[in-house]
Design an enzyme around this catalytic site. Structure first.
Site, PDB file in Angstrom:
ATOM      1  N   SER A 255       8.537 -12.775  -3.958  1.00 23.11           N
ATOM      2  CA  SER A 255       7.938 -12.881  -2.474  1.00 23.11           C
ATOM      3  C   SER A 255       8.785 -11.822  -1.761  1.00 23.11           C
ATOM      4  O   SER A 255       9.885 -11.667  -2.179  1.00 23.11           O
ATOM      5  CB  SER A 255       7.790 -14.127  -1.935  1.00 23.11           C
ATOM      6  OG  SER A 255       9.014 -14.487  -1.240  1.00 23.11           O
ATOM      7  N   ASP A 256       8.321 -11.364  -0.682  1.00 21.28           N
ATOM      8  CA  ASP A 256       9.278 -10.667   0.232  1.00 21.28           C
ATOM      9  C   ASP A 256       9.889 -11.854   1.099  1.00 21.28           C
ATOM     10  O   ASP A 256       9.102 -13.092   1.168  1.00 21.28           O
ATOM     11  CB  ASP A 256       8.580  -9.604   1.241  1.00 21.28           C
ATOM     12  CG  ASP A 256       9.492  -8.666   1.777  1.00 21.28           C
ATOM     13  OD1 ASP A 256      10.590  -8.851   1.750  1.00 21.28           O
ATOM     14  OD2 ASP A 256       9.054  -7.575   2.089  1.00 21.28           O
ATOM     15  N   TRP A 257      10.750 -11.577   2.001  1.00 24.70           N
ATOM     16  CA  TRP A 257      11.380 -12.373   2.641  1.00 24.70           C
ATOM     17  C   TRP A 257      10.389 -13.225   3.715  1.00 24.70           C
ATOM     18  O   TRP A 257       9.828 -12.781   4.387  1.00 24.70           O
ATOM     19  CB  TRP A 257      12.124 -11.695   3.528  1.00 24.70           C
ATOM     20  CG  TRP A 257      13.276 -12.658   4.627  1.00 24.70           C
ATOM     21  CD1 TRP A 257      12.800 -13.172   5.720  1.00 24.70           C
ATOM     22  CD2 TRP A 257      14.699 -12.852   4.254  1.00 24.70           C
ATOM     23  NE1 TRP A 257      13.899 -13.777   6.137  1.00 24.70           N
ATOM     24  CE2 TRP A 257      14.886 -13.844   5.379  1.00 24.70           C
ATOM     25  CE3 TRP A 257      15.429 -12.761   3.293  1.00 24.70           C
ATOM     26  CZ2 TRP A 257      16.080 -14.310   5.722  1.00 24.70           C
ATOM     27  CZ3 TRP A 257      16.868 -13.209   3.607  1.00 24.70           C
ATOM     28  CH2 TRP A 257      17.291 -13.750   4.709  1.00 24.70           C
ATOM     29  N   ASP A 258      10.355 -14.588   3.206  1.00 28.55           N
ATOM     30  CA  ASP A 258       9.674 -15.466   4.070  1.00 28.55           C
ATOM     31  C   ASP A 258       7.936 -15.257   3.964  1.00 28.55           C
ATOM     32  O   ASP A 258       7.231 -16.139   4.638  1.00 28.55           O
ATOM     33  CB  ASP A 258       9.900 -15.397   5.626  1.00 28.55           C
ATOM     34  CG  ASP A 258       9.429 -16.507   6.402  1.00 28.55           C
ATOM     35  OD1 ASP A 258       9.508 -17.706   5.935  1.00 28.55           O
ATOM     36  OD2 ASP A 258       9.225 -16.218   7.688  1.00 28.55           O
ATOM     37  N   SER A 259       7.763 -14.457   2.909  1.00 26.01           N
ATOM     38  CA  SER A 259       6.396 -14.108   2.995  1.00 26.01           C
ATOM     39  C   SER A 259       5.329 -15.142   2.729  1.00 26.01           C
ATOM     40  O   SER A 259       4.158 -15.225   2.731  1.00 26.01           O
ATOM     41  CB  SER A 259       6.196 -12.733   2.337  1.00 26.01           C
ATOM     42  OG  SER A 259       6.199 -12.842   0.956  1.00 26.01           O
TER      43      SER A 259
END
Ligand code: NOJ
Length: 725
Positions: A255-259
């Site tokens: 995932s991207d950061w916190d996505s």
């Protein structure tokens, strides 16, 4: 034993909690391993860390994972190593301007070696988002507007990061990001929604990712953005159907950061538990930073909401990568085994990359190269001329500004016989403070020539650093005009993380060199080109707009039903008062600007002139199992040895879906001595003509094709051919 077998054996021993632990990526702790991280690794609740680059700390983390956790599974150690580690290369957009995949591959290789010596085994690069809106700050991190150029450069970056084999010395896993469509963020505002029809998605945004997967890219990162109503991090069409299904991708999706957590912010899910489920079902293996999997996945499995087989598949992808990287054989890093940081070979490569990335856009009266013998006093003006940090550009977490040589000291070192006076002119590029103008003008007046070094500081591009107004910020336009009014010859060197809108700038300067953010050897590289120790060879990887309102402007646009003609010239001031409005006979243009870009994609001048002649095709008709050879003469008609980027474009004029007016299909850097003539050949096959048409299948459609060769996307030397059924 095969990796697949080892993975299955390990999986069979894991508890559900340990499986979920492998999916979690957490932030590292800096010099000291924080107790919570130490405990989490020991308990098997963490599979990977990011942003930890102290090799002693990384080794300690790996030791805890291998020796103190129940199953001894080593860690993935991720970091954004985007365009260099300590030795910083030009921003990716600048590297794309070299049109030299070898530059990209070597830069990635060096970045990987330096990063791996610090224990990093995974980079979050290359970024393969197509950048057609220069307001978007992240265009700096990609390879420009074109799917083919981005594909070639992206594959080169993957090869450079990963080396011959993933478990080799200095090989780190690459990550193709951001899957997919992130570059189409509306209004060029980061994290914004995208609206991309499937035809456009498949023909423009996805090909670079397919090329990266083909090149063996080990991982893919999901985009923050919403696409067709489903944020990419939960998008089963993208992640399951296209990536895993159609492309057979067998690596890791992160995932991207916190996505994953943000899925509820988007409004796709009600809470973290639903977000965890959506992401797992879509096939996101690693959760970066947020902790929805850790909190909810086990209970989702226990409640029958997510099948254990789904979780096993995610874990298997991660374990497979760890085996491929050789981490089970040795997870700790011996920094002494690596060639070193910022060593001459690395700096030289950064210098070559910077030199090849420079694009000469204007050179009136052959102002460049500057003739050292005729110059006693040269004025250097601008807030970017003596800034080692700024030329490094965006995303340089680990970049070492001590290795960086800006323009002013480079000029003085290379030409000690010339007196280079320096005035900053403006405190920053964004400043409106004109109090330094008088001093700048006075310096220009007592000099033989002026080098203006302007543009954007590094902080004005990159993630979340988008601009609505992409003209030169601050009072730079006024500074240019004040200096130009002295009548001295002025060369403008522009450093920027994007294409700027420069219509109002160009008429005031004699020469203009676009330097992007050129990395740590920017100063020496620019000096070499300004004084003719090197000949410029870069070409634009993006179209430069005249004004902001033209955005998006890119060469590979569709034709429309009412295309503007090249001689469309509008003079709004000439429209009579109370003119009757007629739609008939009009075409697709703005009333207040010429429909063409200021400088087209692929454009760049040299200190010589190249001629293209005698275009010939091996056949007028191409069968699907045949190869078409395209040949032409390239002539260096000037008095200097130089390198030209030769480019081949096609157009499919009638197809089951409309096609771009031009598409880049091949390019090559060709070095020719002064006066030399060489026959250049490219080959094309039916596959090069393929696209996703009305039936959503990728194939080449029979019929007529137009073809051009030349030095930019406005090339005029052309021929037609036919693809037979
Ligand atoms: C967010 C960015 O979008 C992504 O490109 C980057 O790799 C991660 N943060 C990790 O820093």
């Amino acid at each position: 034993m095969s990796i697949a077998k080892r993975v299955q054996e390990l999986l069979a021993q894991m508890t559900l909690e340990e499986k979920v632990g492998q999916l979690q990526m957490l932030q590292g702790g800096g010099w000291h391993v924080p107790d919570h991280l130490r405990e989490a690794i020991r308990a098997g609740r963490v599979g990977s860390v990011l942003n930890e680059v102290h090799v002693e700390t990384v080794n300690e983390l790996q030791r805890i994972a291998v020796q103190e956790s129940r199953l001894g599974i080593p860690l993935l150690v991720g970091r954004d190593v985007i365009h260099g580690f300590k030795t910083v290369f030009p921003i990716p957009l600048g590297q794309a301007a070299s049109w030299n995949p070898a530059v990209v591959e070597r830069g990635a290789r060096i970045a990987a070696l330096e990063a791996a010596s610090h224990g990093v085994n995974w980079t979050f690069a290359p970024m393969l988002d197509i950048g057609r809106d220069p307001r978007w700050g992240r265009v700096a991190e990609g390879y420009g507007e074109d799917p083919y150029l981005t594909s070639v450069m992206g594959a080169a970056a993957v090869r450079g990061f990963q080396g011959d084999k993933l478990d080799g010395l200095g090989s780190i896993a690459a990550c193709a990001k951001h899957f997919a469509g992130y570059g189409a963020s509306e209004s060029g505002k980061d994290y914004n929604s995208t609206n991309i029809p499937e035809n456009e998605l498949r023909n423009v945004h996805l090909p670079p990712f397919a090329a990266a997967v083909d090149a063996g890219c080990a991982t893919v990162m999901t985009s923050f953005s919403d696409i067709d109503g489903i944020p990419a991090t939960a998008n089963q069409f993208l992640l399951r159907q296209v990536l895993r299904g159609e492309w057979d991708f067998d690596g890791v999706v992160v995932s991207d950061w916190d996505s994953i957590r943000q899925l509820s912010v988007h409004g796709l899910t009600a809470d973290n538990r639903e977000s965890a489920r959506e992401a797992a079902l879509a096939g996101v293996d690693v959760e970066m930073a947020s902790t929805t999997y850790a909190e909810h996945l086990a209970s989702l499995v226990n409640d029958g909401k997510v099948a254990i087989e789904t979780v096993d598949a995610l874990v298997a992808n991660i374990l497979t990568l760890k085996f491929r990287l050789g981490l089970f054989e040795s997870a700790e890093t011996d920094a002494a085994a690596f060639p070193g940081i910022g060593i001459p070979a690395h700096l030289n490569a950064a210098r070559t990359a910077a030199t090849e990335s420079l694009v000469l856009l204007k050179n009136a009266h052959g102002m460049l190269p500057l003739q050292a013998a005729h110059l006693k006093h040269v004025a250097v003006i601008g807030p970017l001329a003596d800034e080692p940090f700024e030329q490094l550009g965006t995303w340089i977490f680990d970049g070492d500004a001590n290795l960086s040589v800006p323009l002013l000291p480079a000029l003085r070192a290379r030409h000690p016989e010339i007196e280079f006076g320096y005035v900053r002119g403006l405190p920053t590029t964004r400043s409106q403070d004109r109090s330094g103008f008088d001093e700048a003008v006075a310096l220009a007046e007592r000099s033989d020539a002026v080098i203006l070094m302007l543009g954007e500081e590094a902080i004005l591009s990159g993630e979340a650093h988008c601009r609505a107004d992409i003209t030169l910020p601050g009072a730079q336009q006024a500074l240019i005009e004040a200096v130009a009014a002295t009548g001295k010859p002025v060369v403008l060197v522009l450093m920027a993380g994007r294409a700027l809108a420069l219509q109002s700038v160009v008429p005031h300067v004699h020469a203009m060199l676009y330097a992007w953010h050129p990395g740590c050897m920017g100063g020496p590289a620019i000096t070499d080109v300004l004084f003719g120790h090197a000949t410029p060879s870069g070409k634009l990887p993006v179209s430069l707009p005249r004004v902001i309102g033209q955005i998006p402007i890119y060469y590979g646009h569709k034709r429309t039903g009412k295309p503007a003609t090249p001689d469309t010239i509008v003079r709004m001031e000439d429209i009579p008062a109370r003119a009757e409005q007629l739609s008939i006979g009009n075409t697709s243009f703005h009333l207040d600007v010429h429909p063409s870009p200021l400088f087209p994609f692929g454009f760049g001048l040299s200190y010589t002139t190249f001629q293209y002649e005698q275009l010939a095709l091996s056949a007028r008709e191409l069968r699907r199992d045949e190869t078409l050879t395209v040949s032409f003469d390239l002539i260096n008609a000037g008095a200097r040895d130089a390198t030209e980027v030769v480019q081949l474009y096609i157009h499919d004029p009638v197809a089951s879906t409309t096609r771009p007016v031009r598409e880049l299909k091949a390019f090559r850097r060709v070095a020719l001595a002064a006066g030399e003539q060489r026959r250049i050949s490219f080959t094309l096959t039916a596959d090069d003509l393929a696209f996703y048409g009305r039936d959503r299948r990728r194939k080449a459609e029979a019929g007529q094709f137009h073809l051009w060769v030349g030095g930019n996307s406005d090339a005029t030397l052309h021929h037609d051919f036919f693809l037979l059924d």
